[in-house]
Design a protein around this motif. Structure first.
Motif, PDB file in Angstrom:
ATOM      1  N   GLY A 278      43.990 -19.388  15.987  1.00  0.00           N
ATOM      2  CA  GLY A 278      43.935 -18.924  14.604  1.00  0.00           C
ATOM      3  C   GLY A 278      43.759 -17.418  14.533  1.00  0.00           C
ATOM      4  O   GLY A 278      44.513 -16.726  13.823  1.00  0.00           O
ATOM      5  N   SER A 279      42.789 -16.888  15.284  1.00  0.00           N
ATOM      6  CA  SER A 279      42.548 -15.440  15.157  1.00  0.00           C
ATOM      7  C   SER A 279      43.731 -14.644  15.689  1.00  0.00           C
ATOM      8  O   SER A 279      44.164 -13.671  15.064  1.00  0.00           O
ATOM      9  N   LEU A 280      44.305 -15.082  16.819  1.00  0.00           N
ATOM     10  CA  LEU A 280      45.462 -14.353  17.345  1.00  0.00           C
ATOM     11  C   LEU A 280      46.653 -14.468  16.395  1.00  0.00           C
ATOM     12  O   LEU A 280      47.385 -13.495  16.180  1.00  0.00           O
ATOM     13  N   GLY A 281      46.840 -15.645  15.816  1.00  0.00           N
ATOM     14  CA  GLY A 281      47.964 -15.852  14.902  1.00  0.00           C
ATOM     15  C   GLY A 281      47.857 -14.963  13.676  1.00  0.00           C
ATOM     16  O   GLY A 281      48.827 -14.305  13.273  1.00  0.00           O
ATOM     17  N   PHE A 282      46.662 -14.913  13.079  1.00  0.00           N
ATOM     18  CA  PHE A 282      46.471 -14.059  11.895  1.00  0.00           C
ATOM     19  C   PHE A 282      46.615 -12.589  12.270  1.00  0.00           C
ATOM     20  O   PHE A 282      47.168 -11.795  11.509  1.00  0.00           O
ATOM     21  N   LEU A 283      46.099 -12.256  13.469  1.00  0.00           N
ATOM     22  CA  LEU A 283      46.208 -10.869  13.920  1.00  0.00           C
ATOM     23  C   LEU A 283      47.674 -10.481  14.064  1.00  0.00           C
ATOM     24  O   LEU A 283      48.106  -9.408  13.610  1.00  0.00           O
TER      25      LEU A 283
ATOM     26  N   ASN B   7      43.258 -18.451   1.841  1.00  0.00           N
ATOM     27  CA  ASN B   7      44.526 -18.943   1.325  1.00  0.00           C
ATOM     28  C   ASN B   7      45.274 -19.816   2.320  1.00  0.00           C
ATOM     29  O   ASN B   7      46.232 -20.490   1.959  1.00  0.00           O
ATOM     30  N   ALA B   8      44.868 -19.740   3.576  1.00  0.00           N
ATOM     31  CA  ALA B   8      45.532 -20.554   4.603  1.00  0.00           C
ATOM     32  C   ALA B   8      44.718 -21.805   4.901  1.00  0.00           C
ATOM     33  O   ALA B   8      45.010 -22.530   5.845  1.00  0.00           O
ATOM     34  N   TYR B   9      43.715 -22.063   4.082  1.00  0.00           N
ATOM     35  CA  TYR B   9      42.746 -23.110   4.358  1.00  0.00           C
ATOM     36  C   TYR B   9      43.386 -24.507   4.445  1.00  0.00           C
ATOM     37  O   TYR B   9      43.191 -25.217   5.418  1.00  0.00           O
TER      38      TYR B   9
ATOM     39  N   GLU C  27      46.171 -29.300   9.912  1.00  0.00           N
ATOM     40  CA  GLU C  27      46.527 -29.083  11.312  1.00  0.00           C
ATOM     41  C   GLU C  27      45.328 -29.372  12.209  1.00  0.00           C
ATOM     42  O   GLU C  27      45.488 -29.872  13.322  1.00  0.00           O
ATOM     43  N   PHE C  28      44.135 -29.053  11.704  1.00  0.00           N
ATOM     44  CA  PHE C  28      42.939 -29.312  12.502  1.00  0.00           C
ATOM     45  C   PHE C  28      42.838 -30.799  12.832  1.00  0.00           C
ATOM     46  O   PHE C  28      42.553 -31.170  13.966  1.00  0.00           O
ATOM     47  N   GLY C  29      43.092 -31.627  11.815  1.00  0.00           N
ATOM     48  CA  GLY C  29      43.049 -33.066  12.042  1.00  0.00           C
ATOM     49  C   GLY C  29      44.049 -33.500  13.094  1.00  0.00           C
ATOM     50  O   GLY C  29      43.723 -34.217  14.041  1.00  0.00           O
ATOM     51  N   LEU C  30      45.300 -33.029  12.947  1.00  0.00           N
ATOM     52  CA  LEU C  30      46.344 -33.420  13.892  1.00  0.00           C
ATOM     53  C   LEU C  30      46.035 -32.912  15.296  1.00  0.00           C
ATOM     54  O   LEU C  30      46.194 -33.628  16.285  1.00  0.00           O
TER      55      LEU C  30
ATOM     56  N   SER D   6      48.642 -32.406  -0.823  1.00  0.00           N
ATOM     57  CA  SER D   6      48.819 -30.968  -0.989  1.00  0.00           C
ATOM     58  C   SER D   6      50.280 -30.615  -1.248  1.00  0.00           C
ATOM     59  O   SER D   6      50.574 -29.649  -1.945  1.00  0.00           O
ATOM     60  N   SER D   7      51.209 -31.422  -0.705  1.00  0.00           N
ATOM     61  CA  SER D   7      52.609 -31.107  -0.955  1.00  0.00           C
ATOM     62  C   SER D   7      53.045 -31.627  -2.314  1.00  0.00           C
ATOM     63  O   SER D   7      54.093 -31.249  -2.825  1.00  0.00           O
TER      64      SER D   7
END
Lengths: 332, 399
Positions: free
Chosen positions: B203-208, B308-310, B316-319, B394-395
């Motif tokens: 997550g942190s690398l992706g957002f970075l 906003n990406a929550y 994804e966390f669940g999967l 959500s969709s």
């Protein structure tokens, strides 16, 4: 036609590049191992001279880049080095040096064929069944049938492979002895017998893969059913089945091909656990056994083969979905 | 060959049954549109479904028959049917409970919840409870070797059980129920920690990568591409080989290596998603505004992008948790994951697997390995049900 060839050539080049980088990653990972093989086989009786001799014999005294290039050149010619499993001190000294070593390629070849057979049988069941079920679920969406298949497929995707395998063993081999629970396949076996013995592992893999493929097929078709041209066909009064088969399916082909290829690639990972459960003499079992005894050349080679097959299948999916797109096939 | 003929004959028979069913429906309802427009395939489906249901009821009856051989043959089917209804009823009651008790927000959620999702939430809560309070719930220690080995599950003394050990004991005399309970703590706990680590890294690398873009994004993305080109279980096995050489005789260390390895491998998938979601967010006006205000990088990532990406990240966390959990279970099953004597479900399945072969005459014996495997399956199924529902919600898709 030229543009499509160019796209495909690009993909192939990218695949080859990925394969090269993956081989570097695998080689580097293996070289992170502490100590080396020479010390490992000599054990406590290792004298510096003996260690040096074996290192020289195996080429372990070369710098890593030379070793990597040697390994790569060998792998490209089908020579994957020697297995450490039967190697011992005696294999390196005396007049019959080298006799105790068995080549990795020789170990892998027959097992590789078995694994391909298993994957083939699985694909034979899984692809038609999952496509049919996916189309049916899209056709009767939101009905009881759709909901029941949704719950069933979701459950079978989320169960670990060994759970499904043991359930199948329980019902089809132990409670009702229809199929053999162990797949002891040997050379020179008749096709019918081999098929029967492969059936139970193949069924397990089918369960895992079918669920995934079916859900994706359903999603791809339902996605298309919202488009205006489908509504037009409905207003013309065509039967729902015909709409799906003749109008929706050709356009859903690209995602479906993708899903099939991805799942066949998934099979490659899936075989490892299933082969262990059924003691199926495939490459996955060899891999796990080698991991346990730290037979590095075999692990390295199996890893390369698995990654290669994975990349190849993804590449095929890419190319096929390009080919199935008329806009790319007939550029203006 | 005769089996194939029988199969074809059965299909034709059911098809005929479907035709008769449709014909009867048309005659008795005065040709109602529902029956008039029914395809033969649909009628076939109804008849097949009805036949399966009847067979299931018959088989359930058989599992309670007084003849022991017959009852044994249908033992697992009976238990499965009972389990299915038990869970369905529990999920229904739980949903009803949630609809009338608790704050407004949760009551509203429960009102629109399908039964599968409420089953999932209930199961996850139960697992969490068992995992946290394992030390108090388990009757014995996880490594405690008791006086008697190989006690049959079920606690019925006539078939070799013992009421003191409701789920029996294993080959060296450890209480299976205690090990299952501690397994919840170990297996689920380790999987949860691994997923958290994977999310932290990915997550942190992706957002970075999404915020800074440029060469960092290129380097990280290509690196992830390469790592994702190797099948994850295979890569994990390769790295575990190396880790086991590093750990040497310290088996406990191997578990930590495993957490690290699986977290890194899975963080590549998280990175992809976090980067994709982040890229959609950084083009928004409020990010521009924040940048103009002169906010720092950490403010942008934690205060603007993360909230906003929550929703997609939670799904994804669940999967991811399911994948990590299954990978760990598979590794342990293959014998290179969580090391004994720590109680763990994957290892338990492998150790107890041979008992399956006794299912024919002593089904209780065979249930021991299935309990551990079932515990794994139940949790992943539950998480998947919840994620499925969340994604659908959500969709906003109805179809």
């Amino acid at each position: 036609m030229a543009s499509i060839l160019k796209i495909i050539a690009q993909r192939l080049a990218l695949g080859a590049l990925t394969m090269f980088v993956v081989s570097v990653v695998i080689f580097t990972a293996v070289n992170l191992l502490p100590g080396d093989f020479a010390q490992a086989i000599l054990g406590q009786g290792a004298t510096p001279e003996a260690v040096d001799a074996i290192r020289r014999d195996l080429g372990l005294d070369q710098p890593p880049i030379t070793r990597y290039l040697d390994w790569l050149a060998g792998a490209l010619q089908g020579d994957l080095g020697n297995s450490f499993a039967q190697a011992n001190f005696a294999a390196f000294v005396g007049s019959d040096a080298g006799s105790g070593l068995s080549s990795v390629a020789g170990q892998i070849a027959p097992r590789f064929e078995n694994t391909i057979f298993l994957a083939g049988v699985t694909a034979l069941f899984a692809v038609p069944v999952s496509l049919t079920l996916g189309i049916l679920a899209a056709l009767y969406r939101n009905s009881i049938f759709d909901r029941a298949t949704n719950i069933l497929t979701l459950s079978s995707i989320s169960s670990p492979e060994f759970f499904l395998a043991y359930i199948l063993i329980l019902f089809l081999a132990v409670m009702n002895p229809i199929l053999p629970s162990l797949s002891n396949i040997y050379e020179g076996m008749g096709f019918g017998e081999r098929f029967t013995k492969t059936l139970l592992p193949a069924l397990t893999l089918t369960l895992v893969v079918t669920a995934h493929m079916m859900r994706m097929t359903r999603a791809a078709i339902i996605n298309l059913l919202a488009s205006p041209y489908i509504e037009m066909a409905q207003l013309k009064g065509i039967s729902p089945l015909r709409i799906i088969v003749k109008h929706a399916l050709p356009n859903a082909l690209a995602p479906i091909i993708n899903v099939v290829a991805l799942n066949l690639a998934y099979l490659i990972t899936g075989v490892v656990v299933v082969e262990v459960v059924f003691v199926y003499p495939g490459i996955g079992q060899l891999f796990v056994d080698s991991v346990k005894i730290r037979d590095i050349p075999v692990v390295q080679a199996c890893c390369l083969i698995f990654a290669g097959a994975y990349i190849l299948l993804n590449l095929t999916a890419d190319v096929l979905s390009i080919l199935s797109n008329p806009r790319l096939r007939h550029p203006k | 060959m005769s089996n194939l003929m029988l199969f074809v004959a059965a299909i034709i028979g059911v098809l005929g049954g479907g035709w008769v069913f449709r014909f009867l429906g048309r005659t008795f309802t005065g040709n109602k549109p529902y029956f008039r427009d029914m395809g033969l395939g649909v009628a076939f489906g109804y008849v097949l479904g009805a036949l399966l249901l009847i067979w299931l009821i018959w088989a359930y009856g058989q599992s309670h028959s007084s003849d022991l051989a017959t009852a044994n043959k249908f033992f697992f089917l009976g238990k499965a049917v009972e389990g299915f209804f038990l869970f369905a009823a529990a999920a229904w009651v739980f949903r009803l409970f949630g609809r009338y008790v608790g704050p407004d927000g949760s009551r509203k959620i429960f009102r629109s919840m399908p039964l599968t999702a409420s089953f999932g939430v209930l199961t996850i809560l139960i697992y969490a409870f068992v995992a946290i309070f394992a030390a108090w719930l388990a009757p014995y220690g996880q490594e405690e070797i008791l006086s008697s080995a190989n006690i049959v599950p079920g606690g019925n003394p006539t078939v070799g059980g013992n009421p003191e050990f409701p789920l029996g004991t294993d080959q060296i005399g450890r209480d299976i129920m205690s090990r299952l309970i501690f397994g919840a703590q170990n297996t689920v706990g380790i999987a949860f920690a691994t997923t958290c680590l994977a999310f932290f890294i990915g997550g942190s690398l992706g957002f970075l990568a999404a915020t800074l873009q440029g060469w960092l994004d290129q380097v990280l993305s290509r690196g992830v591409d390469v790592l994702m080109a190797i099948p994850s279980l295979i890569f994990a096995l390769l790295l575990m080989t190396i880790a086991s050489a590093w750990a040497g005789s310290e088996k406990g260390l191997l578990t930590y290596y495993m957490i690290l390895i699986i977290a890194v491998i899975d963080s590549t998938r998280v990175f992809r998603l976090a980067r994709a979601v982040g890229l959609n967010i950084v083009v928004m006006d409020y990010i521009e505004a924040a940048k103009l205000r002169g906010e720092g990088l950490s403010y942008l990532i934690f205060r603007e992008i993360l909230p906003n990406a929550y929703a997609p990240l939670l799904a994804e966390f669940g999967l991811r948790f399911c994948f990590v959990f299954l990978t760990i279970a598979s590794l342990s099953f293959l014998g290179v994951g969580i090391q004994p004597p720590t109680a763990d479900w994957g290892t338990m399945v492998r150790d107890l697997a041979q008992f399956i072969n006794f299912a024919g005459f002593a089904p209780q014996v065979a249930s021991a390995p299935l309990l551990a495997a079932g515990a794994i399956a139940l949790l992943t199924v539950a998480v998947n049900f919840v994620v499925d529902w969340m994604l659908q919600k959500s969709s906003g898709l109805k179809e």
